[in-house]
Design a protein around this motif. Sequence first.
Motif, PDB file in Angstrom:
ATOM      1  N   GLU A   5       0.794  -1.223   0.000  1.00 45.42           N
ATOM      2  CA  GLU A   5       0.000   0.000   0.000  1.00 45.42           C
ATOM      3  C   GLU A   5       0.831   1.280   0.000  1.00 45.42           C
ATOM      4  OE1 GLU A   5      -4.297  -0.329   1.675  1.00 45.42           O
ATOM      5  OE2 GLU A   5      -2.934  -1.170   3.187  1.00 45.42           O
ATOM      6  N   THR A   6       2.156   1.130  -0.126  1.00 35.67           N
ATOM      7  CA  THR A   6       2.980   2.330  -0.257  1.00 35.67           C
ATOM      8  C   THR A   6       3.048   2.813  -1.701  1.00 35.67           C
ATOM      9  OG1 THR A   6       5.028   1.044  -0.518  1.00 35.67           O
ATOM     10  CG2 THR A   6       4.381   1.663   1.733  1.00 35.67           C
TER      11      THR A   6
ATOM     12  N   THR B 217       1.886   4.679  -5.061  1.00 36.98           N
ATOM     13  CA  THR B 217       1.146   5.924  -5.249  1.00 36.98           C
ATOM     14  C   THR B 217      -0.341   5.634  -5.445  1.00 36.98           C
ATOM     15  OG1 THR B 217       3.064   6.971  -6.257  1.00 36.98           O
ATOM     16  CG2 THR B 217       0.938   7.993  -6.677  1.00 36.98           C
TER      17      THR B 217
ATOM     18  N   SER C 287      -4.639   5.730   2.128  1.00 36.53           N
ATOM     19  CA  SER C 287      -4.129   6.677   3.114  1.00 36.53           C
ATOM     20  C   SER C 287      -4.950   6.652   4.394  1.00 36.53           C
ATOM     21  CB  SER C 287      -4.141   8.098   2.544  1.00 36.53           C
ATOM     22  OG  SER C 287      -5.466   8.614   2.478  1.00 36.53           O
TER      23      SER C 287
ATOM     24  N   ASP D 193     -11.575  13.924   6.356  1.00 33.73           N
ATOM     25  CA  ASP D 193     -10.169  14.016   6.718  1.00 33.73           C
ATOM     26  C   ASP D 193     -10.095  14.387   8.197  1.00 33.73           C
ATOM     27  OD1 ASP D 193      -7.262  14.342   5.760  1.00 33.73           O
ATOM     28  OD2 ASP D 193      -7.647  16.278   6.714  1.00 33.73           O
TER      29      ASP D 193
ATOM     30  N   SER E 194       1.289  13.831  -1.033  1.00 34.51           N
ATOM     31  CA  SER E 194       1.164  13.067   0.201  1.00 34.51           C
ATOM     32  C   SER E 194       0.178  11.922  -0.053  1.00 34.51           C
ATOM     33  CB  SER E 194       0.638  13.950   1.329  1.00 34.51           C
ATOM     34  OG  SER E 194      -0.719  14.310   1.084  1.00 34.51           O
ATOM     35  N   PRO E 195       0.251  10.829   0.713  1.00 32.97           N
ATOM     36  CA  PRO E 195      -0.700   9.735   0.513  1.00 32.97           C
ATOM     37  C   PRO E 195      -2.153  10.194   0.559  1.00 32.97           C
ATOM     38  CG  PRO E 195       1.097   8.991   1.903  1.00 32.97           C
ATOM     39  CD  PRO E 195       1.284  10.473   1.719  1.00 32.97           C
ATOM     40  N   ARG E 196      -2.497  11.124   1.474  1.00 31.04           N
ATOM     41  CA  ARG E 196      -3.880  11.579   1.576  1.00 31.04           C
ATOM     42  C   ARG E 196      -4.308  12.377   0.359  1.00 31.04           C
ATOM     43  NH1 ARG E 196      -6.987  11.916   5.823  1.00 31.04           N
ATOM     44  NH2 ARG E 196      -6.293   9.729   5.911  1.00 31.04           N
TER      45      ARG E 196
ATOM     46  N   GLU F 270      -4.789   9.995  -2.601  1.00 30.03           N
ATOM     47  CA  GLU F 270      -6.054   9.249  -2.559  1.00 30.03           C
ATOM     48  C   GLU F 270      -7.222  10.152  -2.924  1.00 30.03           C
ATOM     49  OE1 GLU F 270      -8.844   6.485   0.374  1.00 30.03           O
ATOM     50  OE2 GLU F 270      -6.849   7.102   1.051  1.00 30.03           O
TER      51      GLU F 270
END
Length: 319
Positions: free
Chosen positions: A5-6, A8, A12, A76, A130-132, A135
């Motif tokens: 899950e790392t 891209t 997140s 979030d 960033s991951p968030r 997503e």
Amino acid sequence: MRIAETVTFGGSGLDRAAEMRGDAARIAALWRSSTARVLPVWRGKPSFAGTSDLGWVGTGLPALADGEPAIFLGMDEAGPRFAIDLSAWQPEDGEGPAQGSFFDASEQHHPGLPDGHRFVELRGVMADLSPRDAECAATAKGLIGWHRSHRFCSSCGAESAVAMAGWQRTCATCGAHHFPRTDPVVIMLITRGNRVLLGRSPGWPEGMYSCLAGFMEPGETMEAAVRREVHEEAGIRVGSVRYLASQPWPYPSSLMLGAAGEALDAAITLDPKELEDARWVSREEIARAFAGEHPEIRAPRRGAIAGFLLRNWLADRLD
């Protein structure tokens, strides 16, 4: 694969709060919240502020009133997150997306958005998010693209309407409900000893090679799809297949299912309708490609699952 899950667009941990989607009053209250933020999207290009930050804005911005119905992305830690399609806006100077190119490098600024915000092709910056943000961008782009291509009911042909905070379309004529689609695609790290199978499609930029990939068919397992696609495109028979990692890929609405497969033979027979070239590439050559030193093969685009799989194969981290 423990680091799956790392990749891209990997998870997140966004709380998608699906239980809120059917409560119009609650969604409206979230929209009015002082902590609510919305991501404008124009013709598939999210808004960016800076080089690696999404261009989130407050929901009270007047320019948003000209957009399509807002889509609720989720909650979030800092507050509710929405996305809105501003594709109806036409730049006054005629600046638009580049036509007929593999990658759209053009950027557009909406006068109603803050200075410094511009619409950017996601492919070029996806690995820097960033991951968030990644997503949220993938979710927004995928949902907005689905709404634009599924305006009409597939049951009766009448125009449908946005429902469930953007996660459904409903036909007032026949009552049918339609939901966002995701197309599963297998992408294969096919190896034989110290070598990996790479191919390139017609029209790709010079030096661009990648793992073979293809859409899954109805009634087909992931493993069967891997074997079929590799044999169809390159004439290679594949034995053992195992799942590695997945990646949401909003171009326009795919889920890439990364798999490892062991080739049973090495002779390549190309399908010219699918591939311009395919070749076996050694670990040493892959290392040179990632270092920018290979004379014929360049590294995969940053952020793509092909590069993720190849890097981790090179580092022997596919367990």
